[in-house]
Design an enzyme around this catalytic site. Structure first.
Site, short mmCIF file in Angstrom:
data_model
loop_
_atom_site.label_atom_id
_atom_site.label_comp_id
_atom_site.label_asym_id
_atom_site.label_seq_id
_atom_site.Cartn_x
_atom_site.Cartn_y
_atom_site.Cartn_z
N ARG A 32 20.28 44.75 57.25
CA ARG A 32 21.57 44.37 56.66
C ARG A 32 22.45 45.59 56.39
O ARG A 32 23.68 45.51 56.48
CB ARG A 32 21.34 43.58 55.37
CG ARG A 32 22.59 42.86 54.87
CD ARG A 32 22.39 42.19 53.52
NE ARG A 32 23.49 41.31 53.16
CZ ARG A 32 23.76 40.90 51.93
NH1 ARG A 32 22.99 41.28 50.92
NH2 ARG A 32 24.77 40.10 51.69
N SER A 78 29.92 39.84 53.56
CA SER A 78 28.60 39.38 54.01
C SER A 78 28.13 38.38 52.96
O SER A 78 27.97 38.74 51.79
CB SER A 78 27.62 40.56 54.11
OG SER A 78 26.34 40.11 54.48
N SER A 79 27.95 37.14 53.36
CA SER A 79 27.66 36.06 52.42
C SER A 79 26.33 36.28 51.70
O SER A 79 25.49 37.08 52.13
CB SER A 79 27.62 34.71 53.13
OG SER A 79 28.87 34.42 53.71
N GLN A 80 26.11 35.53 50.62
CA GLN A 80 24.86 35.60 49.88
C GLN A 80 23.72 35.18 50.82
O GLN A 80 23.75 34.10 51.41
CB GLN A 80 24.91 34.69 48.66
CG GLN A 80 23.67 34.77 47.79
CD GLN A 80 23.78 33.93 46.54
OE1 GLN A 80 24.68 33.10 46.41
NE2 GLN A 80 22.86 34.12 45.62
#
Length: 368
Positions: A32, A78-80
């Site tokens: 990530r 960047s989403s959860q």
């Protein structure tokens, strides 16, 4: 797998993410941090950059990472990860599936899809966001993903896909996505009462189109026809300081208060039964929640997690009474979860670029 990513996967599992072995392996394999190479905004407003203390630890937490700001408005992120896991699980990707993604973001979601064996085409309207996603995917060595710059409403004309996933909040579903996605489904966060519950949508471009709710969520909103107003639109969320003069109207109905998921279930039902339901920061309280907004946009009624009702403004009694009736109705219905509803969609929005929007709701037979 690094220890940091192993702990990351364990955290997602503890937080309730539906991690199949394949999905857990995808989160463990995809770095990530590579997808936030320009950094992200911390919750205190400061900017975290690679190499600074605590950067990688913050990246591998179950939290949204805001990566682009326009003025004071977040426009890309960047989403959860736990929410991403829920949406990817609902998409039920199989190796070799062609997936249309609307909203490239950082490219991280597309990388997870590729790790699941999908061939991904991601479309983003922001040219700089699309370019950064391409660079991150290349840096991470992710194959099988192409990122296009374009209007998400149109999808990818002339192509077809097995699945579609939308990573930005919309008011409705583009007929182009339905035409390009066979057999489906489309996993998409659609506006409802100031939030964006994630729906699993099925149907053809000409209809009928139906949906069920996967989970609650809140997303950044898209632009253009995908967020067009329509007859069923709810008011936009009310910012801090927007409501004035709210006082107690009805006492608490239960103790302890509803947990966040049950409160969202009540909130969803309120949006079904009132077009004035939305999200608001509540005055004089460290809380934001469900509000029925009056015509002036500064008053109405708030329903709290314990069932208490606050009301304010010139129409306080009218909206307070409606709020109490909604709580009664939800209780009488057996406290249905948002996943208990079957939704019918209708074409509305911009006549030149219509969208399928939620229009009818019924409780599914297994709930009754």
């Amino acid at each position: 797998m690094t220890d940091l990513r192993r702990r990351f996967v364990e955290q997602l599992r503890r937080n309730g993410a539906p991690l199949t072995p394949e999905l857990a392996a995808a989160f463990a394999a995809v770095p990530r941090d590579v997808f936030v190479a320009e950094g992200f905004q911390r919750r205190d407003g400061s900017w975290a950059r690679p190499g600074t203390a605590g950067f990688r630890a913050a990246v591998y937490r179950d939290d949204v990472l805001v990566t682009k700001i326009d003025g004071r408005v977040a426009v890309s992120s960047s989403s959860q990860p736990s929410l991403m896991a829920i949406m990817l699980d609902a998409l039920a990707v199989r190796p070799g599936d062609r997936v249309l993604e609307i909203g490239a973001g950082t490219g991280y979601n597309a990388a997870l899809l590729a790790a699941l064996g999908a061939r991904v085409t991601s479309v983003d309207v922001q040219a700089d966001v699309a370019e950064q996603a391409r660079a991150a995917l290349a840096a991470a060595g992710v194959p099988g993903v192409r990122v296009l710059t374009g209007d998400g409403y149109t999808g990818v004309p002339g192509e077809s896909f097995d699945r579609a996933i939308v990573t930005v909040g919309v008011a409705g579903v583009s007929p182009r996505w339905l035409a390009q996605t066979v057999p489906g489904p489309i996993v998409v966060p659609v506006e409802h009462a100031g939030t964006h519950p994630v729906l699993a949508v099925e149907g053809g471009a000409e209809g009928p189109v139906t949906a069920t709710v996967i989970c609650p969520s809140g997303f950044m909103s898209a632009a253009g026809p995908l967020t067009a107003a329509h007859p069923g639109s709810h008011p936009a969320p009310v910012p801090s300081g927007g409501l004035i003069g709210f006082v107690p109207f009805a006492p608490a109905r239960w103790s302890p208060a509803l947990d966040s998921y049950s409160y969202r279930d009540l909130w969803y039902a309120a949006g079904v039964w009132s077009r004035r339901a939305t999200h608001a920061a509540l005055p004089d309280r460290d809380l934001s929640g469900l509000v029925l907004l009056d015509d002036d946009g500064t008053g109405g009624a708030a329903i709290l997690p314990d069932g208490a009702v606050l009301a304010g403004g010139e129409q306080a009694h009218r909206y307070g009474t409606t709020a109490v009736q909604i709580v009664d109705r939800w209780l009488e219905a057996g406290r249905p979860s948002m996943r208990s509803w079957r939704i019918g969609l209708e074409l509305a929005g911009d006549p030149q670029a219509p969208i399928w929007v939620p229009a009818t709701w019924e409780l599914r037979p297994e709930h009754l």
